[in-house]
Design a protein around this motif. Structure first.
Motif, short mmCIF file in Angstrom:
data_model
loop_
_atom_site.label_atom_id
_atom_site.label_comp_id
_atom_site.label_asym_id
_atom_site.label_seq_id
_atom_site.Cartn_x
_atom_site.Cartn_y
_atom_site.Cartn_z
N ASP A 45 -6.83 0.67 -1.85
CA ASP A 45 -6.96 -0.66 -1.24
C ASP A 45 -8.42 -1.05 -1.03
O ASP A 45 -8.71 -1.96 -0.26
CB ASP A 45 -6.19 -0.73 0.08
N LYS A 52 0.84 -1.20 0.00
CA LYS A 52 0.00 0.00 0.00
C LYS A 52 0.87 1.25 0.00
O LYS A 52 1.94 1.27 0.61
CB LYS A 52 -0.92 0.01 1.22
N TYR A 106 -9.54 -6.08 -6.43
CA TYR A 106 -8.63 -5.01 -6.06
C TYR A 106 -7.88 -4.60 -7.33
O TYR A 106 -7.43 -5.44 -8.09
CB TYR A 106 -7.61 -5.48 -5.02
N TYR A 119 -10.51 -2.83 2.87
CA TYR A 119 -9.54 -3.90 2.63
C TYR A 119 -9.87 -5.14 3.46
O TYR A 119 -9.91 -5.09 4.68
CB TYR A 119 -8.15 -3.38 2.96
N MET A 142 -0.44 -1.57 -4.85
CA MET A 142 -1.79 -1.08 -5.03
C MET A 142 -1.72 0.38 -5.46
O MET A 142 -0.75 1.09 -5.14
CB MET A 142 -2.58 -1.17 -3.72
#
Length: 239
Positions: free
Chosen positions: A185, A22, A123, A163, A138
């Protein structure tokens, strides 16, 4: 001292467990929405241009993979996609350096007994870049601009979940000219849209990444979804 070590071990364990890298900073908002971000007349003009663009094969949409370069505008112009660049300048987030723009076409359905998801929950991870630990980057965020919808319809909502959280965080009804930004995310997908009209749900979706190294790429290709979360097995499938 022991407390500090324990906290560090917990943070390390959480990092190891995560399957993604992330990049959003602490406090980065989960969701931002703005109606009338673009005028209806301009949305109509852009929609017509994109639906007639040579990259729009059989009305299935297309994707643009690009990195930040000094000649980025000229690259968009070369592909007759300057309208995309003008929108990108307005939605680009600071520090992002690699992007994927998906021209999303969601067809309508008049069979209200068909309750399938039109775009399966997933995602975003279209660039498929990994860090030192093999974790997929991400995006910092994903931004959406709705360009076209039928005049009368039901469904077609964008659904969002935090998430690895099964609870739906938000459902967003598409609206011409509306802008949506959600954190990178967030698990998301699109419900089927039902209408007696043939007009599709058309949107421009930017995945905005921060990665260590860019490759000066600019690629226009068919659209596809890179990673999908299997709720049965709890795994991420990249494709």
């Amino acid at each position: 001292m022991y407390l500090i070590i324990l906290i560090l071990l917990i943070l390390l364990y959480r990092f190891i467990r995560q399957e993604h890298h992330k990049v959003h900073p602490f406090g980065y908002s989960l969701l931002d929405e703005k109606e009338n971000f673009e005028s209806k007349s301009q949305c109509d003009k852009i929609s017509k241009h994109l639906l007639e663009h040579p990259s729009m094969v059989e009305g299935q949409g297309f994707s643009i993979y690009f990195d930040e370069t000094d000649d980025l505008e000229s690259k968009f112009k070369k592909h007759n996609l300057n309208c995309i660049y003008e929108i990108f300048k307005r939605v680009r987030q600071p520090k992002t350096n690699s992007h994927v723009c998906n021209i999303m076409v969601v067809p309508t359905c008049n069979d209200t007994t068909d309750k399938e998801i039109s775009v399966g929950g997933h995602y975003d991870g279209s660039i498929e870049e990994t860090d030192f630990f093999g974790k997929y980057y991400m995006p910092l965020c994903t931004t959406v601009l709705y360009l076209q919808t039928p005049k009368k319809f039901t469904g077609g909502e964008l659904f969002l979940k935090k998430y690895y959280d099964d609870k739906t965080y938000a459902q967003i009804r598409p609206m011409v000219g509306k802008y949506v930004r959600f954190r990178g995310d967030m698990f998301h997908g699109v419900h089927k849209m039902y209408s007696d009209e043939s007009t599709c749900r058309l949107s421009i979706v930017f995945e905005q990444y921060i990665i260590p190294n860019t490759k000066d790429k600019f690629i226009v290709q068919d659209i596809f979804t890179e990673s999908e979360y299997d709720e049965t097995t709890g795994t991420i499938n990249h494709r």
